[in-house]
Design a protein around this motif. Structure first.
Motif, short mmCIF file in Angstrom:
data_model
loop_
_atom_site.label_atom_id
_atom_site.label_comp_id
_atom_site.label_asym_id
_atom_site.label_seq_id
_atom_site.Cartn_x
_atom_site.Cartn_y
_atom_site.Cartn_z
N GLY A 293 -1.17 3.82 -0.13
CA GLY A 293 -0.97 4.00 -1.33
C GLY A 293 0.59 4.67 -1.56
O GLY A 293 1.16 4.61 -2.46
N PHE A 294 0.77 5.40 -0.28
CA PHE A 294 2.26 5.89 -0.40
C PHE A 294 3.26 4.96 -0.96
O PHE A 294 4.33 5.15 -1.43
N ALA B 19 2.61 1.73 -1.92
CA ALA B 19 2.33 0.84 -2.90
C ALA B 19 2.99 0.85 -4.31
O ALA B 19 3.35 -0.06 -4.54
N PRO B 20 3.50 1.96 -4.59
CA PRO B 20 4.29 1.92 -6.10
C PRO B 20 5.61 1.09 -5.87
O PRO B 20 6.07 0.64 -6.88
N SER C 271 4.27 -2.73 -4.76
CA SER C 271 3.39 -3.52 -6.09
C SER C 271 4.49 -3.95 -7.19
O SER C 271 4.31 -4.67 -8.02
N ILE D 256 -4.46 10.61 -6.19
CA ILE D 256 -3.82 9.83 -5.02
C ILE D 256 -3.18 8.65 -5.36
O ILE D 256 -3.56 7.81 -5.89
N THR D 257 -1.86 8.79 -5.20
CA THR D 257 -0.83 7.88 -5.90
C THR D 257 -1.23 6.54 -4.86
O THR D 257 -1.32 6.51 -3.84
N GLY D 258 -0.82 5.37 -5.61
CA GLY D 258 -1.01 4.21 -4.73
C GLY D 258 -2.43 3.56 -4.59
O GLY D 258 -2.52 2.62 -4.09
N VAL D 259 -3.33 4.54 -4.73
CA VAL D 259 -4.66 3.99 -4.55
C VAL D 259 -5.33 3.68 -5.88
O VAL D 259 -5.69 4.74 -6.54
N TYR E 273 -3.94 4.60 -10.64
CA TYR E 273 -4.01 5.24 -9.66
C TYR E 273 -5.02 6.39 -9.82
O TYR E 273 -4.91 6.86 -10.58
#
Lengths: 431, 276
Positions: free
Chosen positions: A403-404, A406-407, A410, B95-98, B144
């Motif tokens: 997730g860290f 992902a921004p 993506s 939670i960023t990115g999830v 997210y």
């Protein structure tokens, strides 16, 4: 004290090679000058990084490489990384495969290797080659000017919009063969193009330096998307300069995956010369083992109302060290511009080290600039939240780590590259 | 009934940073029952919720918690969840990115176990249906997790998780705080739709307002880290009308809070600030 390294470069061989390839006279003299400069210039001074202690002197020697009969002849690591259309492959010191669609040629697009471009389009190459990054900047750029080989030349004529991504694959599988690709992209006014490359290695022994330079010239109203994934092995020291010069309303988008296993220095810079020009840079990085990384993103604003955004996210495992620099420079007179940057480092081990250094250098009042930087570990509160929904701890941590990144991942413009990056990240984070 | 759960808390004591907040709390919740725990701020209500879920900050020192014969306190947080415990949190993490969808699918699959994962199509259909039920914008599926959600959106998202995970014991920690009347109604409808013999609820709140929408079977008042009074829905109504003072009077409680910093320096009333 001078930090001179002993260079294992045979000057005569370099000049002779240039002659035997019938390079234009100006190129031969540029190489000669590079050799001379390499003797006197020092290694670049990097923030908190002793690059002089890295393995930075093994450049190998030029070895001619036979063209590929089929892409299957490439080492395993290089297979399947690119689709076969509009693809140029460099293996060690030379170009071994080239496939470019006929339509592109008819539109006037030149997508070829730099050696061929010097023979067929020297007049288009000369005004740009080593002009964004100059030979006299430091020892690394000087050596590049002297030694560069293979390489890519991409020229997009005025008003031509290339819809398909053009691809390059750089493979080193001989640690004794020099590997110093130069990528030169010229996008004429109101053209647009997407270029994607991959760097991979397959060495059985020895050390090698990858000394690469990327120069992108974005003319008024043109747009260039540049995606690059570096996945070189432990035996390779990767030194890369990427630099774009943007004219009025030009736009560049950098997407960089720094997924090497060896020490890496990279500097990705946009010079926003033109009014209304725009630069967007996204870099992700995963550091493992004892890797040392020094990654810089930089935006230099000269043009009025120019905009830049830079994001770097790095995950550090084991004993890896990353120095992440973000430099926003706004020159006097660049009114109305906006420069933003974010550097974030996530540390997965107590021995890992990460520094995020946001630097704003602003010489004009009427501007906007912002930065955010953070260095931290996986947030325990977040892990608890995910676990409270039944997700096991390891899965929870993995979700947060991906997730860290992902921004950034993506937002990659090309689906295949996004998936490839995801796969490489998973491999580096694996276990 | 075989599927009707029993959740028993017996003599539970818990510390936060070395301070005892829960001082021996007992409660039994059976499938089909809705229990409400009410009480002023600082009486240990949220500590109870967090300790039951196993938040690392809360250390249980005494007592037992048993779900259908299994020792909950022996379980890790994720095991508690998979055993059927669900806590709708007061302050859910961002939670960023999830994405919400990735998160929920992981949670559902963790519960179903390897080899029995939910198909993507089925999952999306379920998630869409539940989001519709909660009047959530479909775009929240790919946002997210909780990032940039308003207070009300976060609460709705907690209820969405409850609907999809179908837990046996649901703890709602101040789910009504920060909700406007419409959102409160939607959240309550979500809870009511889940009401069944197979599920028990523990609703923590300090306003009676929520209980106008969700009718509790039992109402408990918490003070000083334990339950001091229990009754039926009429107790909640009386609290609404008269506040908590009558209970304090009845039980001789002066300060109903627990673990608050008493050593804090207070400026004596009869002094004035120095004049310059």
């Amino acid at each position: 004290m001078s930090t001179q390294t002993t260079l294992s470069i045979d000057s005569n061989a370099v000049i002779e090679l240039s002659r035997s390839k019938q390079e234009p006279e100006w190129m031969t003299s540029l190489r000669t000058e590079g050799l001379k400069l390499a003797e006197s210039l020092e290694l670049p001074k990097l923030e908190k990084t002793r690059i002089d202690r890295w393995s930075v002197s093994s450049y190998g020697t030029y070895k001619a490489q036979a063209p590929l009969a089929s892409l299957d002849e490439l080492p395993e690591v290089a297979r399947g990384l690119a689709s076969p259309n509009n693809l140029i492959v460099q293996r060690n010191s030379s170009i071994v495969h080239k496939q470019v669609a006929e339509e592109l040629k008819q539109q006037g697009v030149i997508f070829t290797d730099l050696e061929t471009a010097l023979q067929e389009h020297a007049d288009l190459v000369q005004p740009y080659f080593m002009k964004a990054v100059e030979a006299n900047e430091n020892q690394v750029t000087a050596i590049h000017a002297a030694l560069w080989n293979g390489g890519i030349f991409l020229y997009v004529p005025k008003n031509v919009r290339v819809e398909v991504p053009l691809q390059a694959l750089f493979v080193t599988d001989d640690a004794e063969a020099s590997f110093a690709p130069h990528v030169l992209i010229v996008a004429e006014p109101f053209s647009s193009v997407t270029y994607v490359d991959n760097f991979v290695s397959s060495h059985t022994g020895g050390q090698l330096v990858q000394n690469g330079i990327v120069e992108v010239f974005v003319k008024p109203g043109a747009k260039v998307q540049y995606a690059s994934v570096h996945n070189l092995g432990e035996s390779v020291t990767d030194l890369t300069y990427r630099r774009a010069i943007l004219e009025n309303d030009g736009a560049v988008q950098w997407v960089v995956g720094e997924l090497n296993y060896g020490n890496t220095m990279s500097d990705t810079t946009s010079i926003l010369k033109g009014n209304g020009s725009d630069s967007d840079a996204k870099v992700i990085c995963v550091g493992t083992d004892e890797q040392k990384l020094n990654l810089t993103t930089r935006a230099v604003h000269w043009g009025k109302a120019s905009t830049s955004d830079m994001i770097t996210r790095a995950v550090m495992r084991d004993g890896a060290t990353a120095i992440i620099n973000g430099i926003t420079k706004i020159e006097k007179g660049a009114t109305g511009c906006n420069g933003q940057q974010t550097e974030k480092v996530l540390m997965l081990s107590p021995k890992a080290r990460g520094d995020a250094n946001p630097i704003l250098l602003i010489d004009e009042d009427d501007v906007k600039a912002g930065h955010a930087a953070s260095v931290g570990q996986v947030n325990a509160e977040q892990v608890h939240y995910l676990m409270s929904r039944g997700i096991p701890k390891e899965v929870a941590q993995r979700l947060i780590i991906y997730g860290f990144l992902a921004p950034v991942v993506s937002e990659i413009p090309i689906k295949a590259i996004e998936e490839q990056l995801q796969g490489l990240v998973e491999r580096k984070l694996g276990q | 009934m075989a599927n009707s759960p029993t959740f028993t808390i017996d003599g539970l004591k818990a510390n936060v940073e070395g301070k005892e907040i829960l001082k021996g709390l007992s409660l039994e919740i059976k499938g089909g029952e809705i229990h409400a725990i009410m009480g002023p701020n600082g009486t240990g209500k949220s500590t109870l919720a967090s300790a039951l879920m196993g938040h690392p900050k809360y250390e249980v020192t005494e007592g037992s918690v048993v779900l259908d014969g299994e020792d909950v306190l022996e379980m890790a947080v994720d095991e508690r969840a998979r055993a059927g415990l669900f806590l709708a949190m007061q302050y859910p993490s961002e939670i960023t990115g999830v994405t919400n969808a990735d998160f929920l699918r992981s949670a559902i699959n963790a519960r179903r176990g390897e080899g029995n994962e939910i198909s993507l199509i089925k999952f999306i259909r379920q998630m869409e249906a539940k989001m519709k039920q909660l009047e959530m914008n479909p775009e929240f599926m790919h946002r997210y997790l909780n990032e940039g959600f308003s207070g009300g959106e976060k609460k709705r998202n907690e209820i969405l998780q409850m609907l999809l995970l179908e837990p046996k014991i649901v703890i709602l920690d101040e789910i009504d705080s920060g909700l406007d009347i419409d959102a409160l109604r939607i959240v309550a409808e979500g809870v009511n739709a889940m009401r069944s013999e197979e599920r028990g609820f523990l609703i923590i709140t300090h306003y009676q307002r929520l209980l106008n929408y969700i009718n509790p079977d039992f109402v408990h008042v918490m003070m000083q880290g334990r339950i001091v009074k229990s009754g039926g829905p009429e107790l909640a109504e009386r609290l609404e009308a008269e506040g908590y003072d009558w209970i304090k009077e009845e039980l001789g409680i002066v300060d109903e809070t627990v673990g608050q910093d008493e050593e804090e320096f207070k400026i004596p009333m009869n002094t004035t600030a120095p004049k310059y």
